[in-house]
Design an enzyme around this catalytic site. Structure first.
Site, PDB file in Angstrom:
ATOM      1  CG  ASN A   9      -1.951   1.196   0.854  1.00 29.68           C
ATOM      2  OD1 ASN A   9      -2.036   1.730   0.269  1.00 29.68           O
ATOM      3  ND2 ASN A   9      -2.453   1.455   2.489  1.00 29.68           N
ATOM      4  CE  LYS A  11      -0.941   3.519   5.573  1.00 26.48           C
ATOM      5  NZ  LYS A  11      -0.372   2.837   6.165  1.00 26.48           N
ATOM      6  CG  HIS A 100      -5.864   1.817   5.290  1.00 29.65           C
ATOM      7  ND1 HIS A 100      -5.268   2.700   5.636  1.00 29.65           N
ATOM      8  CD2 HIS A 100      -4.767   1.080   5.216  1.00 29.65           C
ATOM      9  CE1 HIS A 100      -4.311   2.404   6.623  1.00 29.65           C
ATOM     10  NE2 HIS A 100      -4.307   1.570   6.071  1.00 29.65           N
ATOM     11  CD  GLU A 102      -3.334   5.795   6.737  1.00 34.20           C
ATOM     12  OE1 GLU A 102      -2.945   6.085   5.467  1.00 34.20           O
ATOM     13  OE2 GLU A 102      -2.027   4.945   7.686  1.00 34.20           O
ATOM     14  CD  GLU A 172      -3.661  -2.590   7.452  1.00 26.75           C
ATOM     15  OE1 GLU A 172      -2.586  -3.113   6.972  1.00 26.75           O
ATOM     16  OE2 GLU A 172      -3.936  -0.991   7.342  1.00 26.75           O
ATOM     17  N   GLY A 178       2.443   2.679  11.075  1.00 24.65           N
ATOM     18  CA  GLY A 178       3.076   3.927  10.955  1.00 24.65           C
ATOM     19  C   GLY A 178       3.785   4.498  11.775  1.00 24.65           C
ATOM     20  CB  SER A 217       5.405  -1.031  12.063  1.00 21.51           C
ATOM     21  OG  SER A 217       4.931  -0.039  12.086  1.00 21.51           O
TER      22      SER A 217
HETATM   23  P1  13P Z   1       3.021   0.405   7.753  1.00 22.99           P
HETATM   24  O1  13P Z   1       3.473  -0.579   7.553  1.00 22.99           O
HETATM   25  O2  13P Z   1       3.823   1.915   7.255  1.00 22.99           O
HETATM   26  O3  13P Z   1       2.698   0.870   9.522  1.00 22.99           O
HETATM   27  O4  13P Z   1       1.483   0.556   7.479  1.00 22.99           O
HETATM   28  C1  13P Z   1       0.832  -0.131   7.106  1.00 22.99           C
HETATM   29  C2  13P Z   1      -0.977  -0.226   6.689  1.00 22.99           C
HETATM   30  O5  13P Z   1      -1.076   1.040   6.969  1.00 22.99           O
HETATM   31  C3  13P Z   1      -0.753  -0.807   5.421  1.00 22.99           C
HETATM   32  O6  13P Z   1      -1.887  -0.654   4.511  1.00 22.99           O
END
Ligand code: 13P
Length: 257
Positions: A9, A11, A100, A102, A172, A178, A217
Site C-alpha cells: 500500500n 498510500k 483502511h 486512514e 491492521e 506507521g 509496521s
Molecule cells: P505501515 O507498514 O507503514 O505501518 O502501514 C501499514 C498500512 O497501513 C498498510 O495498509
C-alpha cells in the site's frame, strides 16, 4: 493450503520517476527468487490512483497484480473526485483496499459506507481487501475483539458470508500503523484466529480458504515471525513497501516460511 498475499500500500507516495525505479528494482529482485518461492504467494501493488495505469503497464507480463487504494460505491454520476469500481477494472485492477483505518479516521468513512464499497467492488469483479483493526484506546480498554468483529460483521451482514469467498481481510491494528510498533505475533494471531473462527461459524469452507493478512509496521526484521503464525497469510505493507529491498525481503520471508 492457502496461497499467501504480500500487498504494497503505497498510500500517497510516489511520482512517475520514483515509481519506475522502485518497480524496476522489485521486478529485478523477483527474478532472483526460485519458481518454488514464486509459486507460494501473490504480490499486489496498490499505488495512488493517478499512477494505476503507469504501474499496470510496468507490471504487464509479470505475476504482480494491481490494486487500488479506494473506490466509490456508485456506478457513476456526480461524485467529484471519486473513482468507480468499473473504472478500476478498466485500468486492469484486480483488487481494491476497502476500509483502511486512514479512510475511516481521516475521511470519516463508516461501516455502512465501507460495506457498500465492498459490495460494489465485488459486483465489478474486484477482490476487496477489507481492513479492520482496533485503536490503541480500544485495545487498552480490552475491546479489541468487539471492535474488530463489529467492523467485520457490518460487512458480513450487508454482503453475506458467500461474498467473502473471493475477498481478503487485512487485520491492521491502528496503533501499529506507521508507528514502528508491531503487534506481537501472538497478538496478531489471536485476532486472525478470531476473524477466521467468526467466518467459519457461518461457512467452514469460506473460513478455511479466506486469506487474512496482517498490516502495521511490517518490515523485513519482523515479517518471518508474523508469517510463522498459523492464521497469518501474508502482509499489507505500508512504509516498507516503498523500499524495494525491504519489500522483496518480506516476500521472501513468506516464501521461506
Ligand atoms: P505501515 O507498514 O507503514 O505501518 O502501514 C501499514 C498500512 O497501513 C498498510 O495498509
Amino acid at each position: 493450503m492457502r496461497k499467501g498475499l504480500i500487498a504494497a500500500n503505497w498510500k500517497m507516495n510516489g511520482q512517475e520517476e520514483s515509481n519506475e525505479a522502485l518497480l524496476s528494482e522489485i521486478l529485478e529482485a523477483l527474478h532472483g527468487l526460485s519458481a518454488h518461492e514464486n509459486a507460494q504467494t501473490e504480490i499486489l501493488i496498490c499505488p495512488p490512483a493517478l499512477y494505476l495505469q503507469q504501474v499496470g503497464k510496468k507490471l504487464e507480463g509479470s505475476q504482480l497484480k494491481l490494486g487500488a487504494q479506494n473506490v466509490h460505491p456508485a456506478e457513476s454520476g456526480a461524485f467529484t473526485g471519486e473513482i468507480s469500481a468499473q473504472m478500476l477494472r478498466d485500468v486492469k485492477c484486480s483488487h481494491v483496499i476497502i476500509g483502511h483505518s486512514e479512510r475511516r479516521e481521516v475521511f470519516g468513512e463508516d461501516d455502512q459506507f465501507i460495506a457498500e464499497k465492498f459490495s460494489a467492488a465485488q459486483a465489478s469483479d474486484l477482490i476487496p481487501v477489507l481492513c479492520v483493526g482496533e485503536t490503541q484506546a480500544l485495545r487498552e480498554a480490552g475491546e479489541t475483539s468487539e471492535a474488530v468483529l463489529g467492523q467485520l460483521k457490518a460487512v458480513l451482514n450487508h454482503a453475506g458470508v458467500d461474498a467473502f469467498k473471493n475477498s481478503v481481510i487485512a487485520y491492521e491494528p491502528v496503533w501499529a500503523i506507521g508507528t514502528g510498533l508491531t503487534a506481537s505475533p501472538e497478538q496478531a494471531q489471536e485476532v486472525h484466529a478470531l476473524i477466521r473462527a467468526t467466518i467459519s461459524e457461518l461457512d467452514t469452507g469460506v473460513g478455511e480458504q479466506i486469506k487474512i493478512i496482517y498490516g502495521g509496521s511490517v518490515k523485513s526484521t519482523n515479517a518471518a515471525e508474523l508469517f510463522a503464525q498459523q492464521d497469518i497469510d501474508g502482509a499489507l505493507v505500508g512504509g516498507a513497501s516503498l523500499v524495494a529491498e525491504e519489500f522483496v525481503s518480506i516476500w521472501s520471508a513468506y516464501c521461506s516460511n
